[in-house]
Design a protein around this motif. Structure first.
Motif, PDB file in Angstrom:
ATOM      1  N   GLY A 610       0.808  -1.211   0.000  1.00  0.00           N
ATOM      2  CA  GLY A 610       0.000   0.000   0.000  1.00  0.00           C
ATOM      3  C   GLY A 610       0.840   1.259   0.000  1.00  0.00           C
ATOM      4  O   GLY A 610       0.532   2.232  -0.714  1.00  0.00           O
ATOM      5  N   HIS A 611       1.917   1.250   0.782  1.00  0.00           N
ATOM      6  CA  HIS A 611       2.777   2.429   0.860  1.00  0.00           C
ATOM      7  C   HIS A 611       3.497   2.662  -0.470  1.00  0.00           C
ATOM      8  O   HIS A 611       3.574   3.809  -0.954  1.00  0.00           O
ATOM      9  CB  HIS A 611       3.785   2.247   2.000  1.00  0.00           C
ATOM     10  CG  HIS A 611       4.615   3.462   2.265  1.00  0.00           C
ATOM     11  ND1 HIS A 611       4.085   4.663   2.711  1.00  0.00           N
ATOM     12  CD2 HIS A 611       5.956   3.664   2.139  1.00  0.00           C
ATOM     13  CE1 HIS A 611       5.049   5.549   2.855  1.00  0.00           C
ATOM     14  NE2 HIS A 611       6.196   4.965   2.511  1.00  0.00           N
ATOM     15  N   LEU A 612       4.034   1.593  -1.057  1.00  0.00           N
ATOM     16  CA  LEU A 612       4.714   1.731  -2.352  1.00  0.00           C
ATOM     17  C   LEU A 612       3.744   2.153  -3.452  1.00  0.00           C
ATOM     18  O   LEU A 612       4.107   2.932  -4.342  1.00  0.00           O
ATOM     19  CB  LEU A 612       5.384   0.406  -2.731  1.00  0.00           C
ATOM     20  CG  LEU A 612       6.530  -0.062  -1.835  1.00  0.00           C
ATOM     21  CD1 LEU A 612       7.098  -1.376  -2.339  1.00  0.00           C
ATOM     22  CD2 LEU A 612       7.629   0.990  -1.763  1.00  0.00           C
ATOM     23  N   GLU A 663      12.215  -6.322  -0.013  1.00  0.00           N
ATOM     24  CA  GLU A 663      12.026  -6.806   1.367  1.00  0.00           C
ATOM     25  C   GLU A 663      13.168  -6.364   2.264  1.00  0.00           C
ATOM     26  O   GLU A 663      12.954  -5.971   3.424  1.00  0.00           O
ATOM     27  CB  GLU A 663      11.899  -8.322   1.377  1.00  0.00           C
ATOM     28  CG  GLU A 663      11.558  -8.866   2.755  1.00  0.00           C
ATOM     29  CD  GLU A 663      11.697 -10.372   2.841  1.00  0.00           C
ATOM     30  OE1 GLU A 663      10.873 -11.000   3.522  1.00  0.00           O
ATOM     31  OE2 GLU A 663      12.637 -10.906   2.228  1.00  0.00           O
ATOM     32  N   TRP A 664      14.406  -6.454   1.774  1.00  0.00           N
ATOM     33  CA  TRP A 664      15.544  -6.041   2.580  1.00  0.00           C
ATOM     34  C   TRP A 664      15.482  -4.553   2.953  1.00  0.00           C
ATOM     35  O   TRP A 664      16.060  -4.131   3.950  1.00  0.00           O
ATOM     36  CB  TRP A 664      16.843  -6.334   1.832  1.00  0.00           C
ATOM     37  CG  TRP A 664      17.332  -7.727   2.067  1.00  0.00           C
ATOM     38  CD1 TRP A 664      16.915  -8.584   3.037  1.00  0.00           C
ATOM     39  CD2 TRP A 664      18.332  -8.423   1.332  1.00  0.00           C
ATOM     40  NE1 TRP A 664      17.592  -9.767   2.959  1.00  0.00           N
ATOM     41  CE2 TRP A 664      18.490  -9.704   1.905  1.00  0.00           C
ATOM     42  CE3 TRP A 664      19.126  -8.108   0.226  1.00  0.00           C
ATOM     43  CZ2 TRP A 664      19.382 -10.655   1.430  1.00  0.00           C
ATOM     44  CZ3 TRP A 664      20.016  -9.049  -0.252  1.00  0.00           C
ATOM     45  CH2 TRP A 664      20.142 -10.312   0.344  1.00  0.00           C
ATOM     46  N   ASN A 665      14.802  -3.757   2.148  1.00  0.00           N
ATOM     47  CA  ASN A 665      14.700  -2.320   2.406  1.00  0.00           C
ATOM     48  C   ASN A 665      13.319  -1.935   2.929  1.00  0.00           C
ATOM     49  O   ASN A 665      12.912  -0.779   2.810  1.00  0.00           O
ATOM     50  CB  ASN A 665      15.006  -1.542   1.118  1.00  0.00           C
ATOM     51  CG  ASN A 665      16.459  -1.640   0.711  1.00  0.00           C
ATOM     52  OD1 ASN A 665      17.300  -0.861   1.135  1.00  0.00           O
ATOM     53  ND2 ASN A 665      16.764  -2.626  -0.124  1.00  0.00           N
ATOM     54  N   ARG A 666      12.616  -2.901   3.505  1.00  0.00           N
ATOM     55  CA  ARG A 666      11.249  -2.679   3.961  1.00  0.00           C
ATOM     56  C   ARG A 666      11.161  -1.488   4.938  1.00  0.00           C
ATOM     57  O   ARG A 666      10.363  -0.566   4.734  1.00  0.00           O
ATOM     58  CB  ARG A 666      10.718  -3.937   4.638  1.00  0.00           C
ATOM     59  CG  ARG A 666       9.288  -3.800   5.157  1.00  0.00           C
ATOM     60  CD  ARG A 666       9.003  -4.858   6.225  1.00  0.00           C
ATOM     61  NE  ARG A 666       9.282  -6.192   5.741  1.00  0.00           N
ATOM     62  CZ  ARG A 666       8.363  -7.014   5.234  1.00  0.00           C
ATOM     63  NH1 ARG A 666       7.103  -6.631   5.160  1.00  0.00           N
ATOM     64  NH2 ARG A 666       8.700  -8.236   4.825  1.00  0.00           N
ATOM     65  N   ASP A 667      11.968  -1.504   5.982  1.00  0.00           N
ATOM     66  CA  ASP A 667      11.856  -0.485   7.020  1.00  0.00           C
ATOM     67  C   ASP A 667      12.161   0.910   6.479  1.00  0.00           C
ATOM     68  O   ASP A 667      11.464   1.888   6.804  1.00  0.00           O
ATOM     69  CB  ASP A 667      12.788  -0.816   8.184  1.00  0.00           C
ATOM     70  CG  ASP A 667      12.401  -2.125   8.869  1.00  0.00           C
ATOM     71  OD1 ASP A 667      11.220  -2.509   8.761  1.00  0.00           O
ATOM     72  OD2 ASP A 667      13.284  -2.757   9.488  1.00  0.00           O
ATOM     73  N   LEU A 669      11.912   1.942   3.391  1.00  0.00           N
ATOM     74  CA  LEU A 669      10.888   2.374   2.434  1.00  0.00           C
ATOM     75  C   LEU A 669       9.614   2.833   3.153  1.00  0.00           C
ATOM     76  O   LEU A 669       8.941   3.770   2.702  1.00  0.00           O
ATOM     77  CB  LEU A 669      10.558   1.227   1.470  1.00  0.00           C
ATOM     78  CG  LEU A 669      11.638   0.870   0.451  1.00  0.00           C
ATOM     79  CD1 LEU A 669      11.253  -0.388  -0.322  1.00  0.00           C
ATOM     80  CD2 LEU A 669      11.878   2.021  -0.511  1.00  0.00           C
ATOM     81  N   LEU A 670       9.275   2.181   4.255  1.00  0.00           N
ATOM     82  CA  LEU A 670       8.079   2.583   4.998  1.00  0.00           C
ATOM     83  C   LEU A 670       8.226   3.980   5.601  1.00  0.00           C
ATOM     84  O   LEU A 670       7.231   4.657   5.868  1.00  0.00           O
ATOM     85  CB  LEU A 670       7.780   1.569   6.104  1.00  0.00           C
ATOM     86  CG  LEU A 670       7.218   0.223   5.644  1.00  0.00           C
ATOM     87  CD1 LEU A 670       7.123  -0.744   6.813  1.00  0.00           C
ATOM     88  CD2 LEU A 670       5.841   0.401   4.988  1.00  0.00           C
ATOM     89  N   GLU A 677      12.635  10.107  -2.367  1.00  0.00           N
ATOM     90  CA  GLU A 677      13.351   9.552  -1.218  1.00  0.00           C
ATOM     91  C   GLU A 677      13.421   8.035  -1.311  1.00  0.00           C
ATOM     92  O   GLU A 677      14.462   7.435  -1.014  1.00  0.00           O
ATOM     93  CB  GLU A 677      12.631   9.986   0.071  1.00  0.00           C
ATOM     94  CG  GLU A 677      13.368   9.604   1.351  1.00  0.00           C
ATOM     95  CD  GLU A 677      12.641  10.060   2.598  1.00  0.00           C
ATOM     96  OE1 GLU A 677      13.093   9.718   3.700  1.00  0.00           O
ATOM     97  OE2 GLU A 677      11.602  10.751   2.452  1.00  0.00           O
ATOM     98  N   ALA A 678      12.321   7.388  -1.736  1.00  0.00           N
ATOM     99  CA  ALA A 678      12.308   5.929  -1.869  1.00  0.00           C
ATOM    100  C   ALA A 678      13.266   5.472  -2.961  1.00  0.00           C
ATOM    101  O   ALA A 678      13.987   4.472  -2.802  1.00  0.00           O
ATOM    102  CB  ALA A 678      10.895   5.444  -2.166  1.00  0.00           C
TER     103      ALA A 678
END
Length: 1294
Positions: A610-612, A663-667, A669-670, A677-678
């Motif tokens: 949802g965030h992406l 997944e490795w950049n989950r935190d 990216l949130l 920025e993403a």
């Protein structure tokens, strides 16, 4: 048709006897035909609900004493069944009457019918009689062309308004159709595969959603899975067809491509079997990485001996024309690919009563044995292999043309530009090489190696540089394409080098310096030259793709490890098999996979999706990641490792790596607040991925010096991706998601195009934003329907329709001007057929049948004479007709009934039927010489508006001969051979039209800036050149630039230079010297003088003497301006045209004429009579004179006068010419009292006229007409009705 005799035990009340004899009876089904009694309704309902649908006619054989009858023939039509009945009557009735025993009669009849059935089905398609009946009913119910092939039908229930309707679901190559008949009510639904947006199945219910948000639910008790898979497959084929060839949207099927060895034992329809084979063949090719031409011939259960494990493994043997393959039942346990051309022998091996029986041994040309056991049918397998080996064709390099180009193939650049690795890395490379060599000893080497999980593990660890070329070629499948096309690369290179001024080559040259610039190989001429040859050769091999950015990056990596030709075939395999449609226009394939990645993120990383989605990050990252397979975002040495896995796993590895990185950049990216920025977070992480086992020295890697902190090893990235997502993401899952997002992506393209176009035209005065969207939708649907019909009819080489093609389509003259129509705008331009359909279905003027208003409006609106209207022109045309602007609509209707839009021949044909006798035809020849069955066909013979061959002399010659035609009463084509004839035909088939003259020819106004000389001997190309300088062209039928319709009066050429008197004197002198007569009219010099004088008159005419009806089309662009005045002048209308105009008004009003309308009609007739001038005069050789204002007195021809004086020389010329011709035709046409009366009547009729102001002022006093023309038409409602009619198969206009 004759069928295999079927035994019937009981007579059926559902049939009615039509004919009968002693031993035969012809019956008709009660539900067939026009009878709609209660019994027929019940039978029809029963057939629909029980899925019987028999043929409407049949013939039964029965004997008087037997209760058993036999069905021996069926027929779709009455004529067909009567033909079979007549054959029985001629050949069997007398023979059977002579037999005494009824059993003998029955046996003889059955044997005879079986013989007829066998004889008539020798060359048949293999379809059953029932399926042929079903196909015929499908085409009859839905009005489908013969070329539309039915695949299969299923009994289904369609729920409408919560009421279930039992019926039949028909699936053809391009449509899903449903038909139901219940208690006298029919339901028909037609859905094109190309318009499906969503397809899903839940249990036994199939859900379909179209692009116009219509949903359909079909429930089936049986075969729901088969129907769902079939719809998915055909939808995929339809969308792929739109991607590859939008101009040919019809999906075609060649059954010869799917012919198998042996007999077909399945009872399923042939086309359904072929489509099943097509689907299985695609899966077969993807799994074993085989060429696109391979079609699976069959599979058979067997076990294979694996020498490395000393045991048999169960699986299936797959056969195709060029390969024998094996795949184990256990996923990825073992698979083998054996090219047929390498098989040296196939032998049986019998071990007696041992455990493994039915063995065969296949020995290849390299003496490698492959042992198979437990073969279900060993003899059949050996027979098939033998047949395939007999048919095998080994291509050889042929003698090819020699080109004067010196070049040599470049070997792998890594051998020339060697990288100096550290001793530690060199040692790791050697260790990997030893492991691969050990693997080759156990599992084999080359194409025929045993492919197991061990090879996957070796690839994940990394491929040594020395083996990359070999491993890449084998697992990508590129080696097969190379071996099947020997010598092709050399030929393509040399042909491409000879191509000059190629856009693709310019693009390639521009990107060459940006292709892996950090590597020294591509800082040299050797590397750049090899890369240029590879890219240019592929652009020539695949023109649909040509060249796309990112191809240079992957090709440069291929050239480092492969020789030049192998790099070319690697690129071909990548673009055509591994990443299909990635490198096409709009990178469609990459955008489809972007949707796939988005859904995979939603499935596996739901909390992050949802965030992406809100940030829009996935749309930004996926294209650059996918097109270059991470080479543009990850270091070169790390991306090599991913590329190794890609050639084995395919696109699956791309999705796995992408998910792992996200997944490795989950935190992080949130925590991002915007897309920039993403993107920075992901960019920094990707730049830090490194390969510790393959480090390039810093001096050769410019990017390494700027690289940030190392984040993760590529080995860990790949290992984690396989561990977390390897089992869940399968090739089958990817293909399912691709099918779904292929539909959504193509729909999104349409939505984006519509938004852009609507934004450009949202300020139009006629339609709202929503109506514009609906109009674009119906245009797209109608264009697709028309293209489909055109493509299907081209297969049988029959014309599309009798409607004219307004403009010839040729390579030298594109259908659309690229400077005006961009890609997205071109998609919504309409031709004549589509415009006429929209006009007929959406506007209130469709009621007009006496005059084809749609055709007239199209010709008036076509600005450049291209035969296409852009969306803005369409809005103006349809918008004005549907608007409440009654005065402007009356003006437009008046204009559409003026010549040359409405010609004399059309008026004559509307008054009386075409003459049938020879005498009548001769009398009417002059009036109808140019026209055929349809008045609009005359447009085929008109010159193209941009025909450079049609110049001023052509016009003058035709104008002069037209006048001579009128005076002498002889055919105009007598004079056409005297001078160069312009190319008036559309193609070679209509060349006869080039010799015709037309009453459509009218004089054109002089143009400012086109010429300054009025000399009769000026260069004949001067006028066309002037037109070209203004950026438009004029034709003699209608001035096509509507944006300039009704332009201000222009200064005539030479005005203000004192040349008027000199030109007039020259014309008078020329006229005095002319002595023409009928006997000498063919003298070319005299015709030339006449042409010169005519050209002189055109040059001296004033700008107000505009002679083209195109100058009236300003009504469509500027509907609020006046009808008369100094800026815009409209010619007067003759009586014949006015009578048709009034008839059109009555038809538009619903064939109702009240007293007020009748009085207005009589008043207009009286006005026209009062405008008549009685003195005789010369007929104008032009039909129109558009000068003057509406309130001034007309001239002697009934046309408005102009301020400028008539050139004296021209008048004297034609007075003398008329007098001489009349004397020559002479005495044979001596006037009698009746003839004088007729002549007087004709002159009176031709001089009768009314002006636009008189017409408007009178009609506006009629309240019923004003109310009718002020009634608004909701275009959205009309579009919805048209779409509903299309879905229900209620209307077909093509």
């Amino acid at each position: 048709m004759w069928i295999q005799p079927k035994e019937l035990l009981l007579p059926s009340a559902f049939w009615i006897a039509e004919m009968h004899s002693r031993y035969f009876v012809l019956q008709k089904r009660r539900s067939h035909g026009e009878s709609r009694g209660f019994g027929s309704i019940l039978v029809g309902t029963y057939d629909s609900m029980m899925n019987t649908k028999p043929a409407p006619y049949r013939i039964l054989h029965q004997t008087p004493s037997s209760e058993v009858s036999y069905e021996i023939a069926i027929g779709i039509t009455q004529d067909e069944i009567v033909k079979d009945w007549e054959w029985l009557q001629t050949n069997l009735f007398k023979v059977l009457d002579e037999m005494e025993n009824e059993d003998e009669v029955t046996n003889f009849t059955i044997c005879k019918i079986q013989s007829l059935y066998t004889q008539n089905n020798q060359d048949d398609t293999g379809e059953s009689a029932d399926f042929k009946v079903m196909t015929s009913q499908f085409r009859q119910i839905f009005k489908m062309p013969e070329e539309e092939q039915l695949v299969n039908s299923y009994s289904a229930t369609y729920v409408k308004n919560k009421i279930p309707r039992q019926g039949q679901l028909y699936i053809s190559m391009n449509h899903v159709c449903f038909y139901s008949y219940m208690l006298g009510q029919e339901i028909k639904r037609i859905i094109r595969f190309a318009e499906l947006e969503d397809i899903s199945r839940n249990a036994n219910t199939i859900y379909l959603k179209t692009t116009n948000n219509m949903t359909y639910n079909f429930t089936m008790l049986f075969n729901a899975s088969e129907a769902h898979l079939l719809i998915e497959q055909l939808n995929k084929m339809a969308i792929q067809q739109l991607i590859h060839d939008p101009d040919s949207p019809v999906v075609d099927h060649d059954p010869s491509n799917f012919a198998r060895l042996g007999k077909k034992t399945s009872k399923k329809p042939v086309l359904l079997r072929d489509l099943t084979a097509r689907q299985k063949s695609e899966e077969f090719r993807i799994y074993f990485r085989l060429p696109q031409s391979e079609i699976i011939d069959g599979k058979i259960k067997a076990n294979i001996w694996t020498p490395y494990s000393k045991r048999f493994n169960s699986g299936f043997i797959y056969l195709s024309p060029n390969f024998l393959c094996f795949r184990s039942d256990v996923k990825d346990l073992v698979s083998v690919v054996i090219p047929m051309k390498t098989i040296k022998s196939v032998e049986k091996k019998d071990d007696g009563q041992q455990r493994f029986e039915n063995q065969i041994v296949i020995i290849t040309s390299e003496n490698v044995p492959f042992m198979f056991a437990h073969i279900v049918d060993r003899d059949v397998l050996i027979s098939k292999i033998t047949d395939l080996l007999a048919r095998i064709h080994v291509p050889v390099s042929r003698e090819r043309a020699k080109y004067d180009i010196s070049w040599s193939k470049q070997t792998a650049l890594m051998n020339t530009y060697k990288t100096q690795f550290s001793s530690e890395i060199v040692q790791k490379q050697e260790e990997k090489m030893l492991r691969w060599e050990a693997h080759f000893r156990d599992f084999g080497r080359g194409i025929g190696m045993f492919r197991t999980t061990d090879v996957i593990n070796l690839i994940v660890e990394g491929i040594p540089d020395k083996l990359r070329q070999e491993i890449w070629l084998i697992f990508s499948g590129a080696i097969h394409d190379k071996e099947m096309n020997p010598g092709l690369y050399e030929d393509l290179v040399e042909k491409a080098a000879c191509i000059k001024n190629c856009f693709a080559h310019d693009e390639i040259d521009r990107d060459l310096p940006r292709s892996l610039p950090e590597h020294p190989a591509f800082q040299s001429t050797d590397g750049i030259g090899a890369l240029r040859r590879v890219l240019q050769a592929y652009a020539l091999r695949n023109p649909q793709v040509g060249y796309c950015q990112a191809m240079n990056i992957v090709s440069s990596v291929f050239l480092l490890f492969c020789d030049e030709e192998n790099a070319f075939w690697m690129l071909a395999s990548l673009c055509e098999n591994l990443l299909p449609d990635y490198y096409k226009d709009k990178v469609v394939g990459a955008q489809i996979d972007q949707g796939v990645l988005n859904e995979l993120v939603e499935t596996h990383l739901a909390d992050l999706h949802g965030h992406l989605e809100q940030l829009g990050v996935i749309k930004m990252i996926s294209i650059s990641w996918f097109l270059t397979i991470f080479m543009s975002v990850i270091s070169y040495e790390s991306s090599l490792h991913i590329l190794d896995c890609f050639f084995y796993e395919g696109a699956k590895i791309i999705f796995m790596i992408s998910l792992q990185i996200i997944e490795w950049n989950r935190d992080k990216l949130l925590q991002c607040q915007d897309d920039g920025e993403a993107m920075l977070v992901l960019q920094n992480y990707l730049e830090g991925i490194y390969n510790p086992e393959y480090q390039v020295p810093p001096t050769t890697d410019k990017r390494k010096m700027e690289r940030k902190t190392q984040t993760q090893t590529v080995q860990t990235l790949i290992h984690e991706a396989y561990t977390k997502f390897g089992e869940e993401i399968t090739q089958q899952r990817i293909e399912e998601l691709r099918n779904k997002h292929r539909r959504l992506t193509m729909r999104q393209f349409d939505i984006d195009n519509e938004k852009t176009i609507v934004k450009a035209y949202v300020q139009n005065p006629y339609f709202s934003r929503n109506e514009l969207h609906m109009l674009l939708t119906i245009i797209r649907e109608e264009k697709h329907a028309l293209k489909s019909l055109q493509q299907q009819q081209q297969k049988v080489q029959c014309p599309l329709s009798e409607t004219p093609q307004l403009v010839p389509q040729s390579p030298s003259r594109p259908a659309q001007d690229s400077s005006t129509f961009g890609g997205r705008y071109e998609a919504y331009s309409v031709n004549y057929e589509v415009f006429h359909t929209l006009f007929t279905e959406l506007t209130p003027w469709r009621k007009c049948v006496s005059v084809d208003i749609g055709e007239k409006l199209f010709r008036l609106t076509d600005k450049r004479g291209t035969g296409f209207l852009d969306f803005g022109q369409l809005i103006n045309a349809l918008g004005l007709v549907c608007s409440t602007k009654s005065m402007e609509k009356l003006k437009l209707l008046f204009v559409l009934h003026l010549p040359p839009l409405l010609s004399k021949a059309e008026i004559e044909r509307s008054r009386r039927p075409r003459p049938r006798t020879k005498d009548d035809a001769e009398e009417a020849f002059e009036a109808e010489d140019f026209f055929d069955n349809d008045a609009s066909e005359s447009m085929e013979a008109l010159p193209s508006p941009s025909d450079h061959n049609f110049d001023a002399d052509d016009f003058a010659l035709i104008s002069a001969t037209q006048h001579l035609h009128n005076l002498a009463g002889i055919s105009g084509n007598t004079f056409m051979d005297l001078s160069r004839t312009p190319n008036l035909s559309l193609n070679s088939n209509t060349s006869s039209l080039a010799q015709r003259s037309s009453t459509f020819y009218v004089d054109l106004p002089g143009l400012q800036g086109t010429a300054t000389s009025t000399d009769a001997g000026r260069d004949e190309d001067e006028a066309p050149r002037g037109l070209r300088q203004q950026g438009r062209f004029e034709s003699i039928d209608t001035f096509s630039d509507i944006s300039d319709l009704g332009a201000a009066r222009m200064t005539p050429p030479g005005a203000g230079m004192g040349a008027d008197m000199a030109a007039g004197a020259a014309s008078a002198a020329a006229a005095d010297q002319m002595l023409l007569n009928v006997e000498t009219i063919s003298n070319f010099s005299q015709i030339s003088d006449l042409v010169a004088a005519t050209r002189q008159e055109r040059a001296d005419s004033t700008a107000t003497d505009s002679r083209s009806l195109g100058s009236l089309g300003y009504l469509l662009d500027q509907p609020d301006e006046g009808a008369s005045g100094s800026q815009h002048s409209i010619p007067h209308m003759r009586k014949e045209n006015f009578q048709l105009l009034w008839r059109s008004i009555i038809e538009i009003m619903g064939l109702v004429q009240d007293e007020e309308m009748q009085r207005a009609f009589e008043n207009l007739l009286e006005m026209g009579n009062s405008n008549i001038k009685k003195e005789p005069s010369l007929e104008s050789f032009t039909q129109l004179n558009l000068g003057g204002s509406g309130d001034e007195q007309p001239d002697s021809n009934g046309n408005p006068t102009t301020p400028a004086a008539e050139p004296i020389g021209t008048t004297r010329l034609f007075v003398a010419l008329e007098e001489e011709l009349r004397q020559a035709s002479g005495k044979a046409k001596a006037t009698t009292s009746s003839g004088e009366s007729s002549s007087s009547s004709t002159n009176t009729s031709e001089s009768w006229h009314i002006s636009i102001s008189q017409f408007i002022a009178t009609v506006l006093t009629v309240n019923s007409v004003v109310r009718g023309f002020q009634t608004p038409i909701q275009i959205s409602e009309q579009i919805e009705q048209l779409q509903k009619k299309r879905r229900k198969c209620l209307s077909t206009n093509y």
